[in-house]
Write an enzyme that holds these catalytic residues in place. Structure first.
Site, PDB file in Angstrom:
ATOM      1  N   CYS A   1      54.422 -36.032  37.745  1.00 50.58           N
ATOM      2  CA  CYS A   1      55.365 -34.923  37.975  1.00 50.58           C
ATOM      3  C   CYS A   1      55.256 -34.527  39.440  1.00 50.58           C
ATOM      4  O   CYS A   1      54.197 -34.077  39.890  1.00 50.58           O
ATOM      5  CB  CYS A   1      55.021 -33.740  37.082  1.00 50.58           C
ATOM      6  SG  CYS A   1      56.054 -32.298  37.446  1.00 50.58           S
TER       7      CYS A   1
ATOM      8  N   LYS B   1      43.958   2.620  38.775  1.00 48.46           N
ATOM      9  CA  LYS B   1      45.257   2.583  39.468  1.00 48.46           C
ATOM     10  C   LYS B   1      46.284   3.485  38.779  1.00 48.46           C
ATOM     11  O   LYS B   1      46.279   3.638  37.564  1.00 48.46           O
ATOM     12  CB  LYS B   1      45.799   1.137  39.496  1.00 48.46           C
ATOM     13  CG  LYS B   1      44.875   0.134  40.154  1.00 48.46           C
ATOM     14  CD  LYS B   1      44.656   0.398  41.626  1.00 48.46           C
ATOM     15  CE  LYS B   1      45.701  -0.234  42.508  1.00 48.46           C
ATOM     16  NZ  LYS B   1      45.658  -1.669  42.605  1.00 48.46           N
TER      17      LYS B   1
ATOM     18  N   TYR C   1      34.769   6.466  53.604  1.00 50.90           N
ATOM     19  CA  TYR C   1      34.366   6.554  52.190  1.00 50.90           C
ATOM     20  C   TYR C   1      33.235   5.603  51.815  1.00 50.90           C
ATOM     21  O   TYR C   1      32.823   5.553  50.667  1.00 50.90           O
ATOM     22  CB  TYR C   1      35.564   6.334  51.262  1.00 50.90           C
ATOM     23  CG  TYR C   1      36.352   5.057  51.546  1.00 50.90           C
ATOM     24  CD1 TYR C   1      35.768   3.805  51.387  1.00 50.90           C
ATOM     25  CD2 TYR C   1      37.670   5.116  51.961  1.00 50.90           C
ATOM     26  CE1 TYR C   1      36.482   2.650  51.646  1.00 50.90           C
ATOM     27  CE2 TYR C   1      38.393   3.966  52.217  1.00 50.90           C
ATOM     28  CZ  TYR C   1      37.792   2.738  52.062  1.00 50.90           C
ATOM     29  OH  TYR C   1      38.491   1.597  52.324  1.00 50.90           O
TER      30      TYR C   1
ATOM     31  N   GLU D   1      37.467   9.975  43.738  1.00 51.22           N
ATOM     32  CA  GLU D   1      38.187  10.312  44.968  1.00 51.22           C
ATOM     33  C   GLU D   1      39.480   9.498  45.034  1.00 51.22           C
ATOM     34  O   GLU D   1      39.577   8.446  44.385  1.00 51.22           O
ATOM     35  CB  GLU D   1      37.310   9.967  46.174  1.00 51.22           C
ATOM     36  CG  GLU D   1      37.165   8.471  46.387  1.00 51.22           C
ATOM     37  CD  GLU D   1      35.920   8.056  47.158  1.00 51.22           C
ATOM     38  OE1 GLU D   1      34.800   8.261  46.637  1.00 51.22           O
ATOM     39  OE2 GLU D   1      36.082   7.523  48.261  1.00 51.22           O
TER      40      GLU D   1
ATOM     41  N   CYS E   1      54.075 -29.015  31.503  1.00 51.79           N
ATOM     42  CA  CYS E   1      54.627 -30.340  31.696  1.00 51.79           C
ATOM     43  C   CYS E   1      53.518 -31.347  31.440  1.00 51.79           C
ATOM     44  O   CYS E   1      52.390 -31.178  31.899  1.00 51.79           O
ATOM     45  CB  CYS E   1      55.133 -30.454  33.129  1.00 51.79           C
ATOM     46  SG  CYS E   1      55.363 -32.148  33.656  1.00 51.79           S
TER      47      CYS E   1
ATOM     48  N   ASP F   1      46.084   4.278  50.270  1.00 46.64           N
ATOM     49  CA  ASP F   1      46.843   3.038  50.410  1.00 46.64           C
ATOM     50  C   ASP F   1      47.065   2.731  51.890  1.00 46.64           C
ATOM     51  O   ASP F   1      48.121   2.996  52.448  1.00 46.64           O
ATOM     52  CB  ASP F   1      48.183   3.182  49.679  1.00 46.64           C
ATOM     53  CG  ASP F   1      48.842   1.839  49.453  1.00 46.64           C
ATOM     54  OD1 ASP F   1      48.201   0.799  49.742  1.00 46.64           O
ATOM     55  OD2 ASP F   1      49.994   1.811  49.005  1.00 46.64           O
TER      56      ASP F   1
ATOM     57  N   CYS G   1      60.329 -30.759  31.289  1.00 47.06           N
ATOM     58  CA  CYS G   1      60.010 -30.304  32.642  1.00 47.06           C
ATOM     59  C   CYS G   1      61.244 -30.471  33.537  1.00 47.06           C
ATOM     60  O   CYS G   1      61.788 -31.568  33.650  1.00 47.06           O
ATOM     61  CB  CYS G   1      58.843 -31.113  33.194  1.00 47.06           C
ATOM     62  SG  CYS G   1      58.564 -30.803  34.945  1.00 47.06           S
TER      63      CYS G   1
ATOM     64  N   CYS H   1      60.413 -33.274  36.390  1.00 50.22           N
ATOM     65  CA  CYS H   1      60.186 -34.713  36.204  1.00 50.22           C
ATOM     66  C   CYS H   1      60.743 -35.226  34.879  1.00 50.22           C
ATOM     67  O   CYS H   1      60.683 -36.426  34.608  1.00 50.22           O
ATOM     68  CB  CYS H   1      58.698 -35.043  36.306  1.00 50.22           C
ATOM     69  SG  CYS H   1      57.732 -34.486  34.902  1.00 50.22           S
TER      70      CYS H   1
HETATM   71  S1  IVH Z   1      35.302   1.858  48.211  1.00 49.50           S
HETATM   72  C1  IVH Z   1      32.292  -1.556  47.953  1.00 49.50           C
HETATM   73  N1  IVH Z   1      36.892   3.917  48.288  1.00 49.50           N
HETATM   74  O1  IVH Z   1      40.623  -0.223  48.309  1.00 49.50           O
HETATM   75  C2  IVH Z   1      33.457  -0.659  47.740  1.00 49.50           C
HETATM   76  N2  IVH Z   1      37.823   1.799  48.761  1.00 49.50           N
HETATM   77  O2  IVH Z   1      40.949  -2.323  46.358  1.00 49.50           O
HETATM   78  C3  IVH Z   1      34.245  -0.461  48.953  1.00 49.50           C
HETATM   79  N3  IVH Z   1      40.190   1.850  49.348  1.00 49.50           N
HETATM   80  O3  IVH Z   1      39.132  -2.729  50.220  1.00 49.50           O
HETATM   81  C4  IVH Z   1      35.528   0.211  48.755  1.00 49.50           C
HETATM   82  N4  IVH Z   1      40.446   4.025  49.199  1.00 49.50           N
HETATM   83  O4  IVH Z   1      40.394  -0.849  51.461  1.00 49.50           O
HETATM   84  C5  IVH Z   1      36.799   2.590  48.426  1.00 49.50           C
HETATM   85  N5  IVH Z   1      38.175   5.837  48.385  1.00 49.50           N
HETATM   86  C6  IVH Z   1      38.071   4.524  48.517  1.00 49.50           C
HETATM   87  C7  IVH Z   1      39.175   3.738  48.891  1.00 49.50           C
HETATM   88  C8  IVH Z   1      39.011   2.362  48.978  1.00 49.50           C
HETATM   89  C9  IVH Z   1      41.042   2.882  49.488  1.00 49.50           C
HETATM   90  C10 IVH Z   1      40.564   0.445  49.550  1.00 49.50           C
HETATM   91  C11 IVH Z   1      39.625  -0.370  50.390  1.00 49.50           C
HETATM   92  C12 IVH Z   1      39.209  -1.529  49.522  1.00 49.50           C
HETATM   93  C13 IVH Z   1      40.320  -1.564  48.521  1.00 49.50           C
HETATM   94  C14 IVH Z   1      39.892  -2.233  47.241  1.00 49.50           C
END
Ligand code: IVH
Length: 758
Positions: free
Chosen positions: A462, A328, A240, A130, A456, A134, A438, A441
């Site tokens: 330092c 990512k 989610y 999924e 250093c 952001d 450095c 220092c």
């Molecule tokens: S699952 C235990 N699903 O990403 C897992 N997180 O980098 C709980 N986020 O803190 C997170 N979309 O704020 C999950 N589809 C998604 C998400 C998601 C955005 C965020 C969330 C989390 C952060 C981690």
């Protein structure tokens, strides 16, 4: 001629009176910008403008040192956290996610899970995929179907109570029909592109501040002390995940998401079920294609193991689940000019090159500084000498002053200089010479074999290292002493009042009374001085994890520090274990030096076996490593989350005479609290020492160990009088025999699983 505004007068032309007024103006401007940046989620001025103001301030201070203000912006590091929201402790910690950046790492994720669960390569293993939204995460607690609390993530353990604000968001239902008695729904608050643009237009028309991007706008809008302002901001929410539950939502991740949708939450329509990495990567590509037209910001794709029973078996590392990962999207890029390179010295002495750039916008944020990592990186090579930026002939492209460089920004990470355009290189550009001294220092800065970083050698002499160590020591996750922040330790250090952490605890004895008193210092009074001494005294009693973290040992971050604390429980035990392991650490270094040659040898079928043989040979040939050293070493590197790098860093740090003496001086002032084992209420094995031997059939070694530890047991690699239980599978050998001799309880895997109620 019209009179120049004071801000336009060149520093050299300022009179003393003008300089005083200008310093006051700059202090106010920069404090406002800091506050906007750190607590109001809205940078008001660009990084470049901010830097220019800071430089002007510093130049005036350099010309008129006597005019330097007590609240001088050159001493300010950040701004205090927003006050006003009550803190909320999350019933179930809010976790973050590990990252994958390419297809290989996604396949590794699948392989890692299979290995942990002992699943064959061809056994079915499904994942959901999924979009990663952001925005900012929010936890909503429903009791009896009624929304009773909404909390931000905060540090994961504790967030801010934003219930009134959350109630104004249309996507967040006030009541649910048919929900479990207790249900914590987790998801992301975000703002659409269209709403973000309209909000900024409105803000501008009303003379308010513009937000840098939709995420800042969402965060700034949710964290308003006046919920009516939040109501006027168009926030949205996707569910989610979940936290505390009185009854399960479903048996699968997909089922749970469908259930949340049926209860009235928005869930992301691009959530699909995949039967393995190939389908996951295909869905990633589909989502990436749609990214620009979705109408809201996403920064990747999240994969989660679909079977919730498997999720439960996989569990969590310190801050991330083993069963999920964020894949990512590639970072955003822009080209600009490299103006200069500054060298910063960190608390471990690392010399870090920082690129000063002509300001450029990268993905909506103005960037004027970026990291250049280290000297090899500037030269275009990695630590092993391999070319990382090849020109058409395969030679490394180095980075030079004046070069046209590519800046790369991914999520929250520090921007970095990624590439260089040789066609735009100025003719007189010369290769950059990394300093061997450095800059802080003047000590020699050297690179040790195998270390990518030049350091250093000044240690605590330092000033940069000493101050950075002190700042780290008083930071939030370390000693967090109220009234003693980065700015204060810097001043105390400069005046010679505090040279090392132990000095903080003798401050009162030295400056509480007598000729030179804290309360008589500028900026301090009777009350603030007394408060500081009290705050320091309060911190004499301190959690073990905080102490370990505060020492600022390389590779020992907050997570590792807490892992160590949970494993060793007491300071004395940790120190004794590390001291005992020392001879084995030296052996480890020798063994690794020996296998390095094997590693470099061309890939061959038996390379792995040869490496193992070489390593075993070095370990075997030494009568000088006592068995207890080897056992302590194995135990240390076996702590979940700790490997040989951390172990070597600990041994080195505790073994350096001056550093150890400084640590000992500190510890003498402290009452270090024994760490708590993980919450193990009702656990039949809490506090017991368990040894697994022979082969296990229902779970892998890693899983057995992690589960036992989660139940409060200590898992050890060798049997001794201290062992409580030996779990022996088929093929158990000498350990089982020894257990019998010592009269230790022995059980098979099924009996163990029955005991822990699995
Ligand atoms: S699952 C235990 N699903 O990403 C897992 N997180 O980098 C709980 N986020 O803190 C997170 N979309 O704020 C999950 N589809 C998604 C998400 C998601 C955005 C965020 C969330 C989390 C952060 C981690």
């Amino acid at each position: 001629m019209a009179e120049l505004a004071i801000g336009d007068i060149a520093v050299e032309a300022l009179t003393e009176t003008q300089a005083r007024a200008e310093l006051a103006r700059l202090a106010e401007l920069l404090a406002g910008a800091n506050l906007a940046y750190h607590t109001e989620d809205a940078p008001e001025i660009s990084d470049a403008a901010y830097d220019a103001l800071k430089r002007r301030n510093a130049a005036i201070e350099a010309r008129f040192p006597e005019l330097k203000r007590e609240d001088s912006p050159s001493e300010q590091v950040g701004a205090p956290l927003a006050e006003g929201f009550a803190k909320v402790r999350h019933a179930v910690r809010m976790m973050s996610l590990g990252n994958a950046f390419d297809a290989e790492e996604v396949r590794d994720f699948d392989a890692r899970i299979r290995r942990y669960l002992g699943l064959a390569d061809d056994a079915p293993l499904a994942f959901t995929a999924e979009p990663k939204i952001d925005g900012l995460s929010l936890s909503l607690r429903y009791e009896g179907g009624v929304l009773v609390q909404a909390a931000t993530r905060g540090d994961g353990a504790e967030g801010e109570n934003v219930t009134a604000n959350a109630r104004t968001i249309a996507d967040i239902p006030e009541r649910l029909d048919g929900a479990p008695e207790v249900l914590e729904v987790r998801g992301e608050v975000y703002m659409s592109h269209a709403d973000f643009a309209a909000l900024n237009t409105r803000q501008e028309a009303q003379g308010g501040k513009r937000f840098a991007n939709p995420r800042n706008a969402a965060a700034g809008s949710l964290r308003q002390l006046d919920a009516e302002i939040t109501r006027s901001r168009p926030l949205k929410f996707f569910a989610y995940a979940w936290g505390a539950l009185s009854a399960p939502l479903a048996e699968t991740q997909m089922g749970a998401i469908e259930r949340l949708h049926a209860l009235g939450f928005e869930t992301n329509p691009l959530t699909v079920l995949c039967d393995g990495p190939q389908e996951m990567l295909a869905h990633y590509a589909r989502i990436e294609e749609q990214r620009a037209t979705l109408g809201y910001d996403i920064d990747g794709v999240v994969y989660k193991v679909n079977d919730l029973a498997l999720q439960a078996r996989l569990g969590f590392r310190s801050t991330t689940p083993r069963w999920a990962i964020a894949h990512k999207f590639p970072a955003e890029l822009a080209w600009t000019r490299l103006e200069s390179i500054d060298i910063q010295v960190g608390r471990t002495g690392a010399l870090s090159p920082v690129a000063r750039l002509t300001p450029v916008t990268v993905g909506g944020v103005v960037v004027s500084n970026a990291t250049l990592h280290n000297e090899d990186y500037i030269a275009g090579r990695d630590a092993r000498g391999e070319v990382i930026r090849p020109d058409p002939e395969g030679h490394p492209k180095d980075i030079r002053l004046g070069d046209w460089v590519q800046v790369y920004r991914a999520g929250d990470v520090i921007p970095k200089v990624a590439d260089v355009d040789l066609s735009k290189r100025p003719e007189d550009a010369r290769p950059y010479t990394f300093p061997a001294i450095c800059p802080e220092c003047g000590s020699e800065a050297i690179r040790e074999e195998g270390d990518a970083v030049r350091r250093c050698t000044g240690g605590l002499i330092c000033p940069a290292q000493a101050v950075e160590k002190l700042k780290h020591f008083v930071s939030r996750a370390a000693f967090d002493i109220e009234g003693l922040g980065a700015k204060q330790v810097e001043q105390f250090y400069r005046d010679g009042w505090i040279k090392e952490p132990a000095d903080i605890f003798t401050l009162k004895a030295r400056y509480g009374s007598g000729m030179q008193q804290l309360k008589n210092r500028e900026g301090w009074g009777e009350k603030s001085a007394a408060n500081l001494f009290d705050a320091i005294d309060e911190r004499r009693r301190i959690a073990l994890g905080r102490v370990i973290f505060a020492l600022g040992i390389r590779h020992v971050g907050e997570v590792v520090a807490n892992d160590l604390a949970r494993h060793y429980l007491r300071w004395d035990t940790l120190i004794a274990a590390v001291d005992t392991a020392r001879p084995a650490a030296a052996r480890h270094r020798r063994a690794e030096a020996a296998v390095e040659a094997e590693r470099k040898a061309a890939a061959s079928e038996d390379r792995r076996a040869r490496i193992k043989e070489t390593r075993d040979a070095v370990w075997a040939d030494d009568p000088q490593v006592p068995p207890e050293a080897r056992a302590a070493w194995d135990d240390l590197v076996g702590v979940d989350g700790i490997g040989t790098t951390v172990a070597v860093a600990l041994v080195t740090s505790f073994g350096q005479e001056a550093e150890r003496a400084s640590i000992d001086r500190l510890v003498a002032h402290l009452d270090i609290q024994e760490a708590e084992r993980p919450a193990t209420e009702g656990s039949p094995v809490a506090g017991k020492t368990v040894v697994f031997t022979g082969s296990l059939e229902k779970m892998t070694r890693a899983e057995a160990k992690a589960r036992a530890e989660a139940l409060g047991a200590k898992v050890s690699g060798s049997v001794s009088k201290k062992t409580d239980i030996v779990v022996a599978g088929p093929g158990a050998g000498s350990k089982e025999t020894k257990a019998r001799e010592l009269g230790v309880e022995i059980m098979d895997e099924d009996a163990w699983l029955a005991l822990i109620g699995a």
